[in-house]
Structure formats: structure tokens, C-alpha cells
Scaffold this motif. Structure first.
Motif, PDB file in Angstrom:
ATOM      1  N   ALA A 162     -22.822  -5.627 -14.189  1.00  0.00           N
ATOM      2  CA  ALA A 162     -21.746  -5.006 -14.968  1.00  0.00           C
ATOM      3  C   ALA A 162     -21.378  -5.881 -16.150  1.00  0.00           C
ATOM      4  O   ALA A 162     -21.705  -7.077 -16.186  1.00  0.00           O
ATOM      5  N   VAL A 202     -20.862 -11.507 -11.421  1.00  0.00           N
ATOM      6  CA  VAL A 202     -20.889 -10.348 -12.311  1.00  0.00           C
ATOM      7  C   VAL A 202     -21.810 -10.644 -13.491  1.00  0.00           C
ATOM      8  O   VAL A 202     -21.499 -11.482 -14.335  1.00  0.00           O
ATOM      9  N   LEU A 255     -25.403 -22.325 -11.110  1.00  0.00           N
ATOM     10  CA  LEU A 255     -24.021 -22.599 -10.702  1.00  0.00           C
ATOM     11  C   LEU A 255     -23.656 -21.811  -9.431  1.00  0.00           C
ATOM     12  O   LEU A 255     -22.946 -22.311  -8.551  1.00  0.00           O
ATOM     13  N   ASN A 258     -19.767 -20.563 -16.299  1.00  0.00           N
ATOM     14  CA  ASN A 258     -20.345 -21.085 -17.537  1.00  0.00           C
ATOM     15  C   ASN A 258     -20.432 -19.856 -18.430  1.00  0.00           C
ATOM     16  O   ASN A 258     -21.374 -19.085 -18.345  1.00  0.00           O
ATOM     17  N   VAL A 316     -18.564 -15.221 -13.550  1.00  0.00           N
ATOM     18  CA  VAL A 316     -19.020 -14.334 -14.620  1.00  0.00           C
ATOM     19  C   VAL A 316     -20.296 -14.902 -15.206  1.00  0.00           C
ATOM     20  O   VAL A 316     -20.364 -16.082 -15.532  1.00  0.00           O
ATOM     21  N   VAL A 334     -18.208 -13.958 -25.654  1.00  0.00           N
ATOM     22  CA  VAL A 334     -17.088 -13.193 -25.080  1.00  0.00           C
ATOM     23  C   VAL A 334     -16.127 -14.075 -24.275  1.00  0.00           C
ATOM     24  O   VAL A 334     -15.200 -13.574 -23.633  1.00  0.00           O
ATOM     25  N   GLY A 380     -25.446 -14.803 -25.039  1.00  0.00           N
ATOM     26  CA  GLY A 380     -24.902 -16.155 -24.866  1.00  0.00           C
ATOM     27  C   GLY A 380     -25.609 -16.905 -23.747  1.00  0.00           C
ATOM     28  O   GLY A 380     -24.995 -17.626 -22.977  1.00  0.00           O
ATOM     29  N   GLN A 381     -26.931 -16.729 -23.659  1.00  0.00           N
ATOM     30  CA  GLN A 381     -27.648 -17.305 -22.512  1.00  0.00           C
ATOM     31  C   GLN A 381     -28.087 -18.745 -22.767  1.00  0.00           C
ATOM     32  O   GLN A 381     -29.057 -19.000 -23.479  1.00  0.00           O
ATOM     33  N   ASN A 382     -27.357 -19.689 -22.205  1.00  0.00           N
ATOM     34  CA  ASN A 382     -27.726 -21.099 -22.185  1.00  0.00           C
ATOM     35  C   ASN A 382     -27.577 -21.530 -20.732  1.00  0.00           C
ATOM     36  O   ASN A 382     -26.462 -21.618 -20.226  1.00  0.00           O
ATOM     37  N   PHE A 383     -28.698 -21.753 -20.082  1.00  0.00           N
ATOM     38  CA  PHE A 383     -28.669 -21.916 -18.625  1.00  0.00           C
ATOM     39  C   PHE A 383     -28.574 -23.380 -18.194  1.00  0.00           C
ATOM     40  O   PHE A 383     -29.025 -24.281 -18.893  1.00  0.00           O
TER      41      PHE A 383
HETATM   42  C1  LIG Z   1     -24.056 -19.371 -20.710  1.00  0.00           C
HETATM   43  S1  LIG Z   1     -25.016 -18.305 -19.664  1.00  0.00           S
HETATM   44  C2  LIG Z   1     -24.657 -19.051 -18.084  1.00  0.00           C
HETATM   45  C3  LIG Z   1     -25.642 -18.719 -17.006  1.00  0.00           C
HETATM   46  C4  LIG Z   1     -25.470 -19.466 -15.687  1.00  0.00           C
HETATM   47  N1  LIG Z   1     -24.136 -19.304 -15.149  1.00  0.00           N
HETATM   48  C5  LIG Z   1     -25.783 -20.924 -15.835  1.00  0.00           C
HETATM   49  O1  LIG Z   1     -24.823 -21.727 -15.835  1.00  0.00           O
HETATM   50  O2  LIG Z   1     -26.946 -21.282 -15.968  1.00  0.00           O
HETATM   51  C6  LIG Z   1     -24.014 -16.817 -19.709  1.00  0.00           C
HETATM   52  C7  LIG Z   1     -24.458 -15.671 -18.798  1.00  0.00           C
HETATM   53  O3  LIG Z   1     -23.531 -14.582 -18.961  1.00  0.00           O
HETATM   54  C8  LIG Z   1     -24.231 -13.339 -19.032  1.00  0.00           C
HETATM   55  N2  LIG Z   1     -23.386 -12.404 -19.789  1.00  0.00           N
HETATM   56  C9  LIG Z   1     -23.256 -12.299 -21.139  1.00  0.00           C
HETATM   57  N3  LIG Z   1     -22.335 -11.380 -21.463  1.00  0.00           N
HETATM   58  C10 LIG Z   1     -21.850 -10.886 -20.282  1.00  0.00           C
HETATM   59  C11 LIG Z   1     -20.878  -9.916 -19.941  1.00  0.00           C
HETATM   60  N4  LIG Z   1     -20.202  -9.240 -20.898  1.00  0.00           N
HETATM   61  N5  LIG Z   1     -20.641  -9.653 -18.639  1.00  0.00           N
HETATM   62  C12 LIG Z   1     -21.312 -10.327 -17.662  1.00  0.00           C
HETATM   63  N6  LIG Z   1     -22.246 -11.267 -17.927  1.00  0.00           N
HETATM   64  C13 LIG Z   1     -22.519 -11.545 -19.212  1.00  0.00           C
HETATM   65  C14 LIG Z   1     -25.540 -13.691 -19.693  1.00  0.00           C
HETATM   66  O4  LIG Z   1     -26.532 -12.731 -19.413  1.00  0.00           O
HETATM   67  C15 LIG Z   1     -25.827 -15.074 -19.078  1.00  0.00           C
HETATM   68  O5  LIG Z   1     -26.534 -14.939 -17.873  1.00  0.00           O
END
Ligand SMILES: C[S@@+](CC[C@H](N)C(=O)[O-])C[C@H]1O[C@@H](n2cnc3c(N)ncnc32)[C@H](O)[C@@H]1O
Length: 259
Positions: free
Chosen positions: A83, A57, A42, A104, A35, A109, A7-10
Motif C-alpha cells: 500500500a 507497509v 530493518l 528508514n 513504512v 514523502v 526514495g529507495q536507498n537500502f
Molecule cells: C529509504 S528506502 C528504505 C528501505 C528499507 N527500510 C531499508 O532500510 O533498507 C524507502 C522504502 O520506502 C518505499 N516507499 C516509497 N514510497 C512509499 C510509500 N508512499 N508508501 C510505502 N512505501 C513507500 C520504497 O519502495 C522503499 O522500499
């Protein structure tokens, strides 16, 4: 390379990350659990706007070097934990003073994490607010009540029972790297200090049955929760011919208590 499976949208736009951080409420003296910090856009905003400490996390180890750089700029204020947030309990890392969750969220999940934060037995919870990014359609389901029948469902009942929530603002796809297909929204939820008492499990059983067959009258759909729904409906003062989407949160709580 961002990974879709995580779900990586930065977000890199400083105005936007600052706006999300500030909209969580005053940050000075607060411990924030974030998270999925990813590369830390952020995270940096939360620290710049005064968070005493951020516990970040993140599941993807590729994000750790960027986060270590931010930690070096804010000595002692950023703790990065590698984690899965679905399995990690941050509470032992939180010291004295208020704590909150700002994220974000990874879309795959997001609702599962939210449900976990809302269904813990102890209430009020350890966090003073949740400020979270979701897809717009999920945000609408989170804040929906019976006046918004298209979006009202199990999630709306759970959120309305224990929190007061509102959509703060929308974020267009172009604000993210890579852009997702849909518009996102930032939602803020604040715990109700004294929600009507009922068992989480019972509420989930009742709403699961009722909304699982939302077009049916409750005297039929609730057979998924109890063999004879009539006494339950009578105890809650709800007509047997009502449908799930017409019943306010207090009605579901009353049925859960009678179950
Ligand atoms: C939508 S991105 C947001 C990244 C950052 N916070 C931003 O705003 O640019 C979601 C982030 O959650 C991480 N991620 C996905 N599943 C996860 C999990 N089960 N536990 C912790 N991190 C998770 C991804 O690797 C990614 O870095």
C-alpha cells in the motif's frame, strides 16, 4: 534495481539496522509499524530484537518476495501490506499493547508522513514513539527551536508542540545502497502526554503565515492569517515587532488559541 522515484536507498549492514531497531526502545511485546521495508534489512532487525509483530507497509511489489522469506522465518510476526503509506491507516491491524513507528523513510514523502502522524486530532496518539531516518538537514528542522534560528520553522513548531525530539546519530551516505548524496540522521520523537491544547488547523494557519514571511515583523506577516494581527499578538503576549524565528512554540500555540 532501486528506484529513485520511490526514495529507495537500502540498508543491509546488520550493526546499523540493529542499532536503529534498538534505539526505538525495548521491543519485546511491541507492535511496530514500519513504512517502506524494501528488501527488509530493518524489518529483520526489528524481529530479531524482539518485536512481537511488525506491520510493514510497502508500495513496491518487487519487495514482496524478500519480505515473504523473512515472514517465513518469523511465523505470525510479520504482516506485509502492499500500500501507499500516505493513504493506508494501520490502526485496524494493531492489537492490544504498545505500538510504535520505526522507518528508514523514503525521502520524498518523509515529512508528509511525519506531519500526518503529528496532526491527528486524538492525543496522545496510538504510537509510543517515532524512530525515523531523515536527511540530516530535515532532522535538524524537526528538532529545531527558537535557539536555532536557521532551522526553526513550521516543522519545528509542530514537532515541539506535540513531541519531544532528538537526533540520535548520523548515518553516512556509504551505509546505503545506492548511497544518497547527503548524510542522514536517525530522529526519535516521543509524544508529550499533555501538549498545550490548541486546534491543529489554527496552529498551521499561524505558523504558515508567520514563517511564510519569516524576515518580516509579525504585525505584517500575520496578515496572512488574520486581517488585524494586533489583538492576536497582544493575547499571546508577543511584541508586534517580533519575527517568527524568535517566538517559542508556546507563543505560536497561544496565538493559535486566540485566532
Ligand atoms: C529509504 S528506502 C528504505 C528501505 C528499507 N527500510 C531499508 O532500510 O533498507 C524507502 C522504502 O520506502 C518505499 N516507499 C516509497 N514510497 C512509499 C510509500 N508512499 N508508501 C510505502 N512505501 C513507500 C520504497 O519502495 C522503499 O522500499
Amino acid at each position: 534495481m532501486p528506484r529513485r522515484s520511490l526514495g529507495q536507498n537500502f540498508l543491509f549492514d546488520l550493526n546499523l539496522t540493529g542499532r536503529i531497531a534498538r534505539s526505538s526502545g525495548p521491543l519485546v511485546g511491541v507492535t511496530v509499524v514500519e513504512v517502506g521495508p524494501g528488501p527488509g534489512g530493518l524489518t529483520r532487525a526489528l524481529l530479531m530484537h524482539g518485536a512481537a509483530k511488525v506491520i510493514a507497509v510497502e508500495r513496491d511489489p518487487r519487495a514482496l518476495p524478500a519480505l515473504a522469506e523473512i515472514a517465513a522465518h518469523y511465523p505470525g510476526r510479520l504482516e506485509v501490506v502492499e500500500a501507499d503509506a500516505l493513504e493506508f491507516d494501520p490502526r485496524p491491524l494493531i492489537g492490544e499493547g504498545p505500538a510504535r513507528i520505526v522507518a528508514n523513510l523514503p525521502y520524498n514523502v518523509g515529512t508528509q508522513l511525519l506531519t500526518g502522524w503529528l496532526t491527528q486530532e486524538a492525543w496522545p496518539p496510538w504510537w509510543d514513539s517515532l524512530t525515523l531516518m531523515f536527511q540530516r538537514e530535515v532532522a535538524e528542522r524537526i528538532v529545531a527551536d527558537e535557539s536555532d534560528r536557521a532551522n526553526y520553522g513550521r516543522l519545528g513548531v509542530l514537532c515541539g508542540w506535540r513531541t519531544r525530539g532528538q537526533i540520535l546519530f548520523d548515518v553516512p551516505p556509504a551505509a546505503f545502497v545506492p548511497p544518497p548524496k547527503v548524510t542522514s540522521s536517525v530522529v526519535r520523537l516521543v509524544p508529550r502526554p499533555e501538549p498545550l491544547p490548541c486546534r491543529v488547523r489554527a496552529l498551521e494557519t499561524v505558523t504558515g503565515a508567520a514563517f511564510g514571511q519569516r524576515r518580516k515583523m509579525l504585525r505584517q506577516s500575520l496578515k496572512g492569517a488574520t486581517p488585524d494581527p494586533a489583538p492576536l499578538l497582544a493575547a499571546a503576549g508577543i511584541p508586534e515587532t517580533a519575527r517568527a524565528e524568535e517566538v517559542p512554540v508556546a507563543g505560536f500555540v497561544a496565538m493559535a488559541r486566540a485566532l
